[in-house]
Design an enzyme around this catalytic site. Structure first.
Site, PDB file in Angstrom:
ATOM      1  N   LYS A  78       0.818  -1.203   0.000  1.00 49.38           N
ATOM      2  CA  LYS A  78       0.000   0.000   0.000  1.00 49.38           C
ATOM      3  C   LYS A  78       0.858   1.262   0.000  1.00 49.38           C
ATOM      4  O   LYS A  78       2.086   1.205   0.063  1.00 49.38           O
ATOM      5  CB  LYS A  78      -0.941  -0.008   1.201  1.00 49.38           C
ATOM      6  CG  LYS A  78      -1.927  -1.167   1.173  1.00 49.38           C
ATOM      7  CD  LYS A  78      -2.725  -1.239  -0.122  1.00 49.38           C
ATOM      8  CE  LYS A  78      -3.686  -0.098  -0.288  1.00 49.38           C
ATOM      9  NZ  LYS A  78      -4.512  -0.208  -1.528  1.00 49.38           N
ATOM     10  N   HIS A  96      -1.103   4.128  -6.650  1.00 47.44           N
ATOM     11  CA  HIS A  96      -2.418   4.737  -6.875  1.00 47.44           C
ATOM     12  C   HIS A  96      -2.303   6.198  -7.294  1.00 47.44           C
ATOM     13  O   HIS A  96      -2.951   7.084  -6.720  1.00 47.44           O
ATOM     14  CB  HIS A  96      -3.288   4.599  -5.622  1.00 47.44           C
ATOM     15  CG  HIS A  96      -3.477   3.189  -5.173  1.00 47.44           C
ATOM     16  ND1 HIS A  96      -4.111   2.247  -5.939  1.00 47.44           N
ATOM     17  CD2 HIS A  96      -3.077   2.561  -4.030  1.00 47.44           C
ATOM     18  CE1 HIS A  96      -4.119   1.087  -5.292  1.00 47.44           C
ATOM     19  NE2 HIS A  96      -3.484   1.248  -4.143  1.00 47.44           N
ATOM     20  N   ARG A 130      -1.883  -9.128 -19.510  1.00 50.99           N
ATOM     21  CA  ARG A 130      -2.500  -9.529 -18.245  1.00 50.99           C
ATOM     22  C   ARG A 130      -1.547  -9.235 -17.093  1.00 50.99           C
ATOM     23  O   ARG A 130      -0.342  -9.442 -17.207  1.00 50.99           O
ATOM     24  CB  ARG A 130      -2.835 -11.024 -18.278  1.00 50.99           C
ATOM     25  CG  ARG A 130      -3.565 -11.553 -17.042  1.00 50.99           C
ATOM     26  CD  ARG A 130      -3.894 -13.036 -17.247  1.00 50.99           C
ATOM     27  NE  ARG A 130      -4.470 -13.646 -16.070  1.00 50.99           N
ATOM     28  CZ  ARG A 130      -5.740 -13.569 -15.701  1.00 50.99           C
ATOM     29  NH1 ARG A 130      -6.577 -12.877 -16.445  1.00 50.99           N
ATOM     30  NH2 ARG A 130      -6.188 -14.177 -14.616  1.00 50.99           N
ATOM     31  N   PHE A 135      -4.399  -8.974  -6.694  1.00 51.07           N
ATOM     32  CA  PHE A 135      -5.185  -9.394  -5.542  1.00 51.07           C
ATOM     33  C   PHE A 135      -6.664  -9.501  -5.901  1.00 51.07           C
ATOM     34  O   PHE A 135      -7.515  -9.596  -5.011  1.00 51.07           O
ATOM     35  CB  PHE A 135      -5.035  -8.378  -4.402  1.00 51.07           C
ATOM     36  CG  PHE A 135      -3.751  -8.502  -3.637  1.00 51.07           C
ATOM     37  CD1 PHE A 135      -3.579  -9.506  -2.693  1.00 51.07           C
ATOM     38  CD2 PHE A 135      -2.721  -7.604  -3.850  1.00 51.07           C
ATOM     39  CE1 PHE A 135      -2.405  -9.623  -1.968  1.00 51.07           C
ATOM     40  CE2 PHE A 135      -1.540  -7.699  -3.118  1.00 51.07           C
ATOM     41  CZ  PHE A 135      -1.380  -8.713  -2.179  1.00 51.07           C
ATOM     42  N   ASP A 227     -21.098  -9.100 -17.266  1.00 44.92           N
ATOM     43  CA  ASP A 227     -19.779  -8.702 -17.730  1.00 44.92           C
ATOM     44  C   ASP A 227     -19.950  -7.775 -18.936  1.00 44.92           C
ATOM     45  O   ASP A 227     -20.962  -7.069 -19.032  1.00 44.92           O
ATOM     46  CB  ASP A 227     -18.916  -9.931 -18.046  1.00 44.92           C
ATOM     47  CG  ASP A 227     -17.435  -9.658 -17.820  1.00 44.92           C
ATOM     48  OD1 ASP A 227     -16.958  -9.845 -16.690  1.00 44.92           O
ATOM     49  OD2 ASP A 227     -16.755  -9.219 -18.772  1.00 44.92           O
ATOM     50  N   THR A 231     -23.278  -5.194 -20.121  1.00 43.81           N
ATOM     51  CA  THR A 231     -23.136  -3.761 -19.826  1.00 43.81           C
ATOM     52  C   THR A 231     -22.789  -2.921 -21.059  1.00 43.81           C
ATOM     53  O   THR A 231     -22.626  -1.708 -20.942  1.00 43.81           O
ATOM     54  CB  THR A 231     -22.038  -3.546 -18.760  1.00 43.81           C
ATOM     55  OG1 THR A 231     -20.796  -4.091 -19.232  1.00 43.81           O
ATOM     56  CG2 THR A 231     -22.425  -4.219 -17.444  1.00 43.81           C
ATOM     57  N   VAL A 279     -15.855  -2.797  -5.038  1.00 36.62           N
ATOM     58  CA  VAL A 279     -14.546  -3.427  -4.848  1.00 36.62           C
ATOM     59  C   VAL A 279     -13.467  -2.632  -5.569  1.00 36.62           C
ATOM     60  O   VAL A 279     -12.335  -2.513  -5.092  1.00 36.62           O
ATOM     61  CB  VAL A 279     -14.567  -4.892  -5.342  1.00 36.62           C
ATOM     62  CG1 VAL A 279     -13.196  -5.542  -5.158  1.00 36.62           C
ATOM     63  CG2 VAL A 279     -15.629  -5.698  -4.591  1.00 36.62           C
ATOM     64  N   HIS A 324      -8.407  -1.818   0.370  1.00 37.02           N
ATOM     65  CA  HIS A 324      -7.485  -2.940   0.585  1.00 37.02           C
ATOM     66  C   HIS A 324      -8.248  -4.140   1.147  1.00 37.02           C
ATOM     67  O   HIS A 324      -7.876  -4.755   2.132  1.00 37.02           O
ATOM     68  CB  HIS A 324      -6.299  -2.534   1.469  1.00 37.02           C
ATOM     69  CG  HIS A 324      -6.657  -2.047   2.847  1.00 37.02           C
ATOM     70  ND1 HIS A 324      -6.002  -2.484   3.964  1.00 37.02           N
ATOM     71  CD2 HIS A 324      -7.586  -1.157   3.278  1.00 37.02           C
ATOM     72  CE1 HIS A 324      -6.512  -1.887   5.044  1.00 37.02           C
ATOM     73  NE2 HIS A 324      -7.472  -1.079   4.640  1.00 37.02           N
ATOM     74  N   LEU A 325      -9.321  -4.465   0.463  1.00 38.44           N
ATOM     75  CA  LEU A 325     -10.198  -5.565   0.872  1.00 38.44           C
ATOM     76  C   LEU A 325      -9.474  -6.897   1.080  1.00 38.44           C
ATOM     77  O   LEU A 325      -9.822  -7.648   1.993  1.00 38.44           O
ATOM     78  CB  LEU A 325     -11.321  -5.738  -0.153  1.00 38.44           C
ATOM     79  CG  LEU A 325     -12.516  -4.798  -0.004  1.00 38.44           C
ATOM     80  CD1 LEU A 325     -13.380  -4.838  -1.250  1.00 38.44           C
ATOM     81  CD2 LEU A 325     -13.339  -5.149   1.224  1.00 38.44           C
TER      82      LEU A 325
END
Length: 377
Positions: A78, A96, A130, A135, A227, A231, A279, A324-325
């Site tokens: 983080k 971030h 990819r 996480f 997905d 949408t 999320v 930070h789930l």
């Protein structure tokens, strides 16, 4: 001593128990000839002694700034503690600041001002584009868990009382047990299971959200999986508000898109939705597709109530937006992430010839070039 140097810094974000290295991956690096230094940590899920047992030296928490060799890679997860001193090292972390999040200029400018480099973990990709390590699955799993608990909480506690604080679980089985207990209480009150709608269901994060719902016994008929196909017409989507109790947003936002929900949709007299788990947690992103809340939540205060239009139903609506789930399951998520990252870390000894790292450095230079000149020196 010779060898590529990696300095694992202690995380400072409250309730952040994950680690970019585990004792297992630390040993693999040591066996490959790397010098690995581990900062002690009071909050990491792995005990300091687990690292010293595999041969890594321990140093004081937060000592990287003054003690790490200038040629060491400072590795963490983080954000760094809020400060303004220039950064001299190469940092491998989630910063971030590449998508113009709030305060991004101040964060990013610390590296060019100090002659350091940011190799952002979020943007390390393989030949197919990819991400080499993510996480996502753990984030979706944890977010879905809290969303189900919040749905049940709203039914079983006085109106206006928000979901109480959550702390990391020692293992996945304990989390599942806790969610099942909440779910059963909610079902008893509602007379049914919640309907949960997951957007981004085909990605890592979405698959985690769906898996949690299955693991706690929500029938597949009550798990709505959306997905790109569902949408592509563009939101806002009335189905989210009227057909689901829980909405879990698991998309990776890379460009502006129409909002998934907005005040007009929430004003529906048929609103069923009472829980949103964002999320993706793009709270400060100017293109956030869930523009009905404005703060990032925390494990201490997992939810924030949404101010509803006057014409909406009186049922509550709250948002979970914890950035930070995966720290809710720190051991499993750390093992999964660090194992995936290890092959790239093993390429640091020849970084100039490793595409994953040269591409990350080029991206850093591109982002720095967007800073005002005054912030680059």
């Amino acid at each position: 001593m010779s060898g590529t140097k990696i300095w694992l810094r202690a995380e400072t974000k409250p309730a952040e128990a994950r680690s970019a290295l585990t004792p297992t991956t630390c040993k693999a690096l040591l066996d490959a000839g790397y010098q690995v230094t581990i900062e002690r940590s009071k909050q990491r899920i792995f005990e300091d002694e687990e690292f010293s047992a595999v041969g890594a030296p321990l140093v004081e928490e937060g000592s990287w700034a003054k003690d790490a060799p200038k040629d060491a890679y400072v590795l963490g997860l983080k954000e760094l503690p809020e400060d303004d001193f220039p950064l001299e090292h190469v940092h491998i972390t989630f910063a971030h600041c590449y998508k113009q999040q709030g305060g991004w200029e101040k964060v990013l400018s610390r590296w060019p001002r100090g002659g350091g480099t940011l190799l952002d973990l979020e943007f390390l990709t393989d030949d197919t584009g990819r991400r080499v390590a993510a996480f996502g699955f753990s984030a979706g799993y944890a977010g879905s868990a809290l969303a189900v608990k919040n749905w049940a909480w709203q039914l079983t506690h006085p109106e206006g009382e928000l979901l109480h604080a959550e702390t990391p679980y020692a293992n996945q089985d304990l989390l599942i047990e806790s969610v099942k207990e909440s779910l059963e209480a909610g079902k008893k009150k509602a007379g049914r299971s919640p309907k949960i709608l997951v957007i981004g269901a085909l990605g890592r994060c979405g698959k985690g959200a769906v898996q949690l719902a299955k693991d706690v016994g929500i029938p597949e008929s009550d798990i709505i999986q959306w997905d790109i196909e569902e949408t592509k017409k563009g939101g806002p989507f009335r189905e989210i508000v009227e057909d689901a109790d829980i909405f879990v947003n698991c998309i990776y936002l890379s460009a502006k898109i129409p909002p998934f929900v907005n005040d007009e949709i929430l004003s529906s007299p048929k609103r069923r939705l009472t829980v949103i788990c964002d999320v993706s947690a793009d709270t400060t992103n100017p293109h956030n597709p869930i523009p009905v809340y404005a703060i990032t939540t925390t494990f201490d205060k997992p939810t924030v109530p949404v101010k509803l239009p006057a014409s909406s139903t009186k049922d509550p609506l709250s948002v979970i937006s914890i950035d930070h789930l995966p720290s809710l399951l720190p051991r499993e998520s750390s093992e999964m992430f660090s194992t995936a990252l290890l092959p790239s870390l093993l390429q640091l000894k020849d970084r100039s010839n490793a595409r994953v790292w040269t591409q990350a450095e080029e991206l850093f230079k591109e982002k720095v070039a967007t800073l005002p000149e005054s912030l680059r020196t």
